[in-house]
Design a protein around this motif. Structure first.
Motif, PDB file in Angstrom:
ATOM      1  N   ARG A   1      74.695 -88.132  22.630  1.00  0.00           N
ATOM      2  CA  ARG A   1      74.381 -86.807  22.081  1.00  0.00           C
ATOM      3  C   ARG A   1      73.676 -86.970  20.741  1.00  0.00           C
ATOM      4  NH1 ARG A   1      79.245 -82.934  21.282  1.00  0.00           N
ATOM      5  NH2 ARG A   1      77.535 -81.618  20.555  1.00  0.00           N
ATOM      6  N   LEU A   2      72.550 -86.322  20.582  1.00  0.00           N
ATOM      7  CA  LEU A   2      71.767 -86.403  19.354  1.00  0.00           C
ATOM      8  C   LEU A   2      72.001 -85.131  18.535  1.00  0.00           C
ATOM      9  CD1 LEU A   2      68.467 -87.860  20.863  1.00  0.00           C
ATOM     10  CD2 LEU A   2      70.450 -89.091  19.922  1.00  0.00           C
ATOM     11  N   LEU A   3      72.494 -85.308  17.312  1.00  0.00           N
ATOM     12  CA  LEU A   3      72.935 -84.188  16.477  1.00  0.00           C
ATOM     13  C   LEU A   3      72.120 -84.108  15.191  1.00  0.00           C
ATOM     14  CD1 LEU A   3      76.762 -84.901  16.866  1.00  0.00           C
ATOM     15  CD2 LEU A   3      75.389 -83.268  18.186  1.00  0.00           C
ATOM     16  N   VAL A   4      72.123 -82.929  14.591  1.00  0.00           N
ATOM     17  CA  VAL A   4      71.261 -82.647  13.441  1.00  0.00           C
ATOM     18  C   VAL A   4      72.065 -82.646  12.142  1.00  0.00           C
ATOM     19  CG1 VAL A   4      69.704 -80.953  12.391  1.00  0.00           C
ATOM     20  CG2 VAL A   4      69.746 -81.255  14.885  1.00  0.00           C
ATOM     21  N   GLY A   5      71.540 -83.335  11.137  1.00  0.00           N
ATOM     22  CA  GLY A   5      72.168 -83.316   9.817  1.00  0.00           C
ATOM     23  C   GLY A   5      71.171 -83.671   8.738  1.00  0.00           C
ATOM     24  N   THR A   6      71.637 -83.692   7.504  1.00  0.00           N
ATOM     25  CA  THR A   6      70.854 -84.141   6.365  1.00  0.00           C
ATOM     26  C   THR A   6      71.831 -84.621   5.295  1.00  0.00           C
ATOM     27  OG1 THR A   6      69.056 -83.550   4.828  1.00  0.00           O
ATOM     28  CG2 THR A   6      70.752 -81.881   5.225  1.00  0.00           C
ATOM     29  N   GLU A   7      71.311 -85.218   4.233  1.00  0.00           N
ATOM     30  CA  GLU A   7      72.144 -85.688   3.120  1.00  0.00           C
ATOM     31  C   GLU A   7      71.541 -85.178   1.816  1.00  0.00           C
ATOM     32  OE1 GLU A   7      74.325 -89.787   1.501  1.00  0.00           O
ATOM     33  OE2 GLU A   7      72.778 -89.917   3.047  1.00  0.00           O
ATOM     34  N   LEU A   8      72.332 -84.433   1.061  1.00  0.00           N
ATOM     35  CA  LEU A   8      71.889 -83.850  -0.196  1.00  0.00           C
ATOM     36  C   LEU A   8      72.585 -84.531  -1.371  1.00  0.00           C
ATOM     37  CD1 LEU A   8      72.159 -80.049   0.756  1.00  0.00           C
ATOM     38  CD2 LEU A   8      70.248 -81.615   1.157  1.00  0.00           C
ATOM     39  N   SER A   9      71.945 -84.506  -2.529  1.00  0.00           N
ATOM     40  CA  SER A   9      72.537 -85.068  -3.742  1.00  0.00           C
ATOM     41  C   SER A   9      73.018 -83.953  -4.658  1.00  0.00           C
ATOM     42  CB  SER A   9      71.523 -85.935  -4.487  1.00  0.00           C
ATOM     43  OG  SER A   9      71.166 -87.071  -3.727  1.00  0.00           O
ATOM     44  N   CYS A  10      74.224 -84.116  -5.195  1.00  0.00           N
ATOM     45  CA  CYS A  10      74.811 -83.151  -6.139  1.00  0.00           C
ATOM     46  C   CYS A  10      75.138 -83.858  -7.443  1.00  0.00           C
ATOM     47  CB  CYS A  10      76.121 -82.587  -5.599  1.00  0.00           C
ATOM     48  SG  CYS A  10      75.964 -81.708  -4.072  1.00  0.00           S
ATOM     49  N   ARG A  11      75.431 -83.062  -8.455  1.00  0.00           N
ATOM     50  CA  ARG A  11      75.926 -83.601  -9.717  1.00  0.00           C
ATOM     51  C   ARG A  11      77.388 -83.246  -9.828  1.00  0.00           C
ATOM     52  NH1 ARG A  11      73.392 -87.762 -11.623  1.00  0.00           N
ATOM     53  NH2 ARG A  11      73.898 -88.186 -13.777  1.00  0.00           N
ATOM     54  N   PHE A  12      78.237 -84.270  -9.962  1.00  0.00           N
ATOM     55  CA  PHE A  12      79.677 -84.064 -10.029  1.00  0.00           C
ATOM     56  C   PHE A  12      80.261 -85.054 -11.023  1.00  0.00           C
ATOM     57  CE2 PHE A  12      83.976 -84.987  -8.096  1.00  0.00           C
ATOM     58  CZ  PHE A  12      84.549 -83.766  -8.415  1.00  0.00           C
ATOM     59  N   LEU A  13      80.960 -84.551 -12.012  1.00  0.00           N
ATOM     60  CA  LEU A  13      81.566 -85.386 -13.059  1.00  0.00           C
ATOM     61  C   LEU A  13      80.523 -86.283 -13.723  1.00  0.00           C
ATOM     62  CD1 LEU A  13      84.923 -86.438 -11.342  1.00  0.00           C
ATOM     63  CD2 LEU A  13      84.493 -84.512 -12.887  1.00  0.00           C
ATOM     64  N   GLY A  14      79.314 -85.739 -13.876  1.00  0.00           N
ATOM     65  CA  GLY A  14      78.256 -86.467 -14.568  1.00  0.00           C
ATOM     66  C   GLY A  14      77.562 -87.520 -13.758  1.00  0.00           C
ATOM     67  N   ARG A  15      77.876 -87.621 -12.463  1.00  0.00           N
ATOM     68  CA  ARG A  15      77.266 -88.640 -11.610  1.00  0.00           C
ATOM     69  C   ARG A  15      76.740 -87.990 -10.338  1.00  0.00           C
ATOM     70  NH1 ARG A  15      78.468 -93.827 -13.099  1.00  0.00           N
ATOM     71  NH2 ARG A  15      77.826 -94.561 -11.052  1.00  0.00           N
ATOM     72  N   SER A  16      75.905 -88.755  -9.626  1.00  0.00           N
ATOM     73  CA  SER A  16      75.339 -88.260  -8.379  1.00  0.00           C
ATOM     74  C   SER A  16      76.349 -88.400  -7.245  1.00  0.00           C
ATOM     75  CB  SER A  16      74.059 -89.032  -8.034  1.00  0.00           C
ATOM     76  OG  SER A  16      73.436 -88.484  -6.904  1.00  0.00           O
ATOM     77  N   LEU A  17      76.598 -87.312  -6.564  1.00  0.00           N
ATOM     78  CA  LEU A  17      77.509 -87.283  -5.419  1.00  0.00           C
ATOM     79  C   LEU A  17      76.703 -86.879  -4.187  1.00  0.00           C
ATOM     80  CD1 LEU A  17      80.581 -87.182  -4.384  1.00  0.00           C
ATOM     81  CD2 LEU A  17      80.323 -84.701  -4.657  1.00  0.00           C
ATOM     82  N   HIS A  18      76.782 -87.653  -3.121  1.00  0.00           N
ATOM     83  CA  HIS A  18      76.041 -87.344  -1.911  1.00  0.00           C
ATOM     84  C   HIS A  18      76.904 -86.504  -0.968  1.00  0.00           C
ATOM     85  CE1 HIS A  18      72.926 -90.830  -2.291  1.00  0.00           C
ATOM     86  NE2 HIS A  18      72.975 -90.046  -3.346  1.00  0.00           N
TER      87      HIS A  18
END
Length: 283
Positions: free
Chosen positions: A56-73
């Protein structure tokens, strides 16, 4: 077994979406979710492979956030690829990335490592340019011996050539993903701020901000890390997911579905993810 985290050449991987679908079939996976950074650009080619494979082929993506002063994916799993508003938001993120890339060109020149935008573009097969392509350009120009060294000395987080880009807050990222019909999941939390970081309270904070799951099975986790995050997800009542974070040749020795060799993401995690998707606030 399933794999809900992987990348193609549409972000910072090296394989085409079609090749990824075939690799998943060879690995006898039951489901694979494509999660390129900030884009759904490879999704049409990926989904076009469905008639040719059983996985099964599924759809997604990965975004970057700022959390506690660092990059959170943050993984946006099972998002709707036809959601126009989400596509527009991703276009905005790519513009932020492009702006950061131009500033990084300037910074590297100031550090005595001049590379041009054309040098970096030459390392990418699609319009999206990431630090992986900067690393390859720096190696090609002889400023480092190998691309990984560029991350260690120049462009990794906290290195002198690193330039942050404007990132989303966790609240924004989770809202965007949920409004696009997906499930927001913290990607590889064990790789945030080092392995010694304790996630108990931090994950509660993220849950309050709309995060619905965490990646408890990961291609580069040690057994103790996996056990810890599986238990943490259960204690918080969050959906648990897993994936290899496959990047092709950009992460040598890491295989789709198997990670460094010991990854086994159970099929029933996808059932729980789909139940979460159907029961979410915006659906």
């Amino acid at each position: 077994m399933i794999d809900l985290h992987c990348h193609t050449l549409h972000s910072d991987g090296t394989d085409t979406p079609e090749r990824l679908a075939l690799l998943a079939e060879e690995a006898k996976l039951t489901a694979l979710c494509l999660t390129d950074h900030d884009t759904l650009g490879g999704i049409p080619e990926f989904l076009a492979m469905q008639p040719q494979v059983k996985v099964r082929l599924l759809v997604g993506t990965e975004l970057s956030c700022r959390f506690l002063g660092r990059s959170l994916h943050v993984l946006g799993l099972l998002v709707d690829p036809t959601d126009v508003r989400f596509q527009t938001r991703l276009d905005e993120l790519r513009q932020r990335r492009d702006d950061r890339n131009l500033r990084m060109i300037t910074r590297l020149g100031e550090l005595g490592c001049p590379v041009t935008y054309e040098d970096v573009q030459a390392q990418a097969e699609t319009p999206l340019i990431s630090r992986v392509h900067f690393a390859k350009a720096l190696a090609a120009r002889g400023f480092v011996r190998r691309a990984p060294e560029a991350f260690e000395r120049l462009i990794g987080d906290d290195c002198p050539g690193f330039v942050p880009r404007e990132e989303l807050s966790p609240v924004e990222a989770t809202r965007w993903i949920r409004e696009a019909g997906g499930v927001p999941v913290v990607a590889h939390p064990g790789r945030f701020a080092g392995g010694a970081f304790r996630w108990d309270e931090a994950m509660r904070d993220l849950q309050r901000e709309g995060m619905e799951g965490l990646e408890a099975y990961y291609g580069e986790y040690r057994a103790a890390e996996q056990k810890y995050f599986v238990a943490l997800g259960a204690s918080l009542g969050m959906v648990v997911t897993g994936g290899s974070d496959y990047h092709g040749a950009n992460k040598p020795g890491l295989r789709l579905g198997a990670g460094r060799g010991g990854l086994k993401v159970p099929d029933d995690l996808l059932d729980a993810l789909e139940r979460q998707q159907k029961g979410g606030t915006y659906r």
